[in-house]
Design a protein around this motif. Structure first.
Motif, PDB file in Angstrom:
ATOM      1  N   ASP A  64       0.939  -1.162   0.001  1.00 30.33           N
ATOM      2  CA  ASP A  64      -0.112   0.112  -0.031  1.00 30.33           C
ATOM      3  C   ASP A  64       0.956   1.215  -0.029  1.00 30.33           C
ATOM      4  O   ASP A  64       1.645   1.379   0.852  1.00 30.33           O
ATOM      5  N   ARG A  65       0.670   2.016  -0.816  1.00 25.58           N
ATOM      6  CA  ARG A  65       1.646   3.271  -1.103  1.00 25.58           C
ATOM      7  C   ARG A  65       1.455   4.364  -0.112  1.00 25.58           C
ATOM      8  O   ARG A  65       2.493   4.798   0.357  1.00 25.58           O
ATOM      9  N   ARG A  66       0.220   4.406   0.465  1.00 23.11           N
ATOM     10  CA  ARG A  66       0.111   5.566   1.550  1.00 23.11           C
ATOM     11  C   ARG A  66       0.619   4.976   2.792  1.00 23.11           C
ATOM     12  O   ARG A  66       1.590   5.556   3.519  1.00 23.11           O
ATOM     13  N   THR A  67       0.448   3.727   3.155  1.00 21.34           N
ATOM     14  CA  THR A  67       1.175   3.115   4.520  1.00 21.34           C
ATOM     15  C   THR A  67       2.688   3.086   4.190  1.00 21.34           C
ATOM     16  O   THR A  67       3.165   3.530   5.136  1.00 21.34           O
ATOM     17  N   THR A  68       3.123   2.751   3.206  1.00 16.01           N
ATOM     18  CA  THR A  68       4.637   2.821   3.011  1.00 16.01           C
ATOM     19  C   THR A  68       5.209   4.153   3.055  1.00 16.01           C
ATOM     20  O   THR A  68       5.811   4.403   3.660  1.00 16.01           O
ATOM     21  N   GLY A  69       4.512   5.377   2.723  1.00 11.64           N
ATOM     22  CA  GLY A  69       5.018   6.610   2.706  1.00 11.64           C
ATOM     23  C   GLY A  69       4.905   7.187   4.295  1.00 11.64           C
ATOM     24  O   GLY A  69       5.861   7.657   4.896  1.00 11.64           O
TER      25      GLY A  69
END
Length: 202
Positions: A64-69
């Motif tokens: 998940d891009r948001r969680t990774t960020g």
């Protein structure tokens, strides 16, 4: 009636003596909201505020891009102790697991928790949230937490006592034996034999 055949966890590396392990935590989790990696960082913030000098390595696939960020940003804000490693496999992953003393899960409703079993098999003391199959893996109330404050209290208590650490590592080593590849093969064969014996009687 049916039994449970637990999945196997391969112990690919020789155990590292406790005194040679780093005083740090490893998290094995996909970068996804349900895995609660941000919760792990918040817990260790509290543990460090209590005077425990520990560090953290976060290993996981970026689903998940948001969680990774968010997780990357939280680590950048704590550069002296929180380290984002990303997706790690093979020998490098085994190095992290076997050379660190502790593990921590942030996922509140884990179906089983194979990462928790891997950490326990590698000789780590692992804490998990209350809920899901991971509670069954650790099998002790002092390794299960209700919220961030409860987790920080239980962790700090263990970090402060050598005898408690030795007791928990013995306990988790016995629990981890349930997930060995040899045990999996033996029980799978027993299930097949039982099925064939039942067929032959009908």
């Amino acid at each position: 009636p049916c039994g449970v055949l637990y999945p196997p966890v391969a112990a690919d590396s020789a155990p590292v003596p406790w005194g040679e392990k780093e005083n740090g935590f490893v998290v094995l989790a996909r970068m996804a909201p349900e895995k609660g990696v941000e919760r792990v960082i918040a817990i260790l913030d509290e543990v460090r505020r209590a005077g425990c000098d520990v560090h953290l390595h976060i290993l996981g696939r970026e689903d998940d891009r948001r969680t990774t960020g968010i997780v990357r940003r939280l680590c950048r804000e704590r550069p002296d102790w929180a380290h984002y490693e990303g997706f790690v496999t093979g020998e490098r992953k085994n190095e992290f697991l076997t050379r660190h003393r502790y593990g921590l899960s942030g996922c509140r409703h884990e179906a089983f928790g194979i990462a928790v079993a891997e950490l326990a098999a590698a000789g780590a003391i692992v804490w998990v949230p209350r809920g899901g199959g991971q509670v069954e893996i650790v099998g002790r109330e002092d390794l299960v937490y209700d919220d961030e404050q409860d987790a920080a209290r239980k962790i700090a208590r263990v970090l402060g006592g050598g005898e408690r650490q030795a007791e928990l590592t013995r306990h988790l080593a016995a629990r981890a034996a349930r997930f060995s590849t040899a045990r999996f093969v033996e029980e799978a064969r027993a299930i097949v034999r039982g099925f064939l014996d039942g067929e032959s009687r009908t």
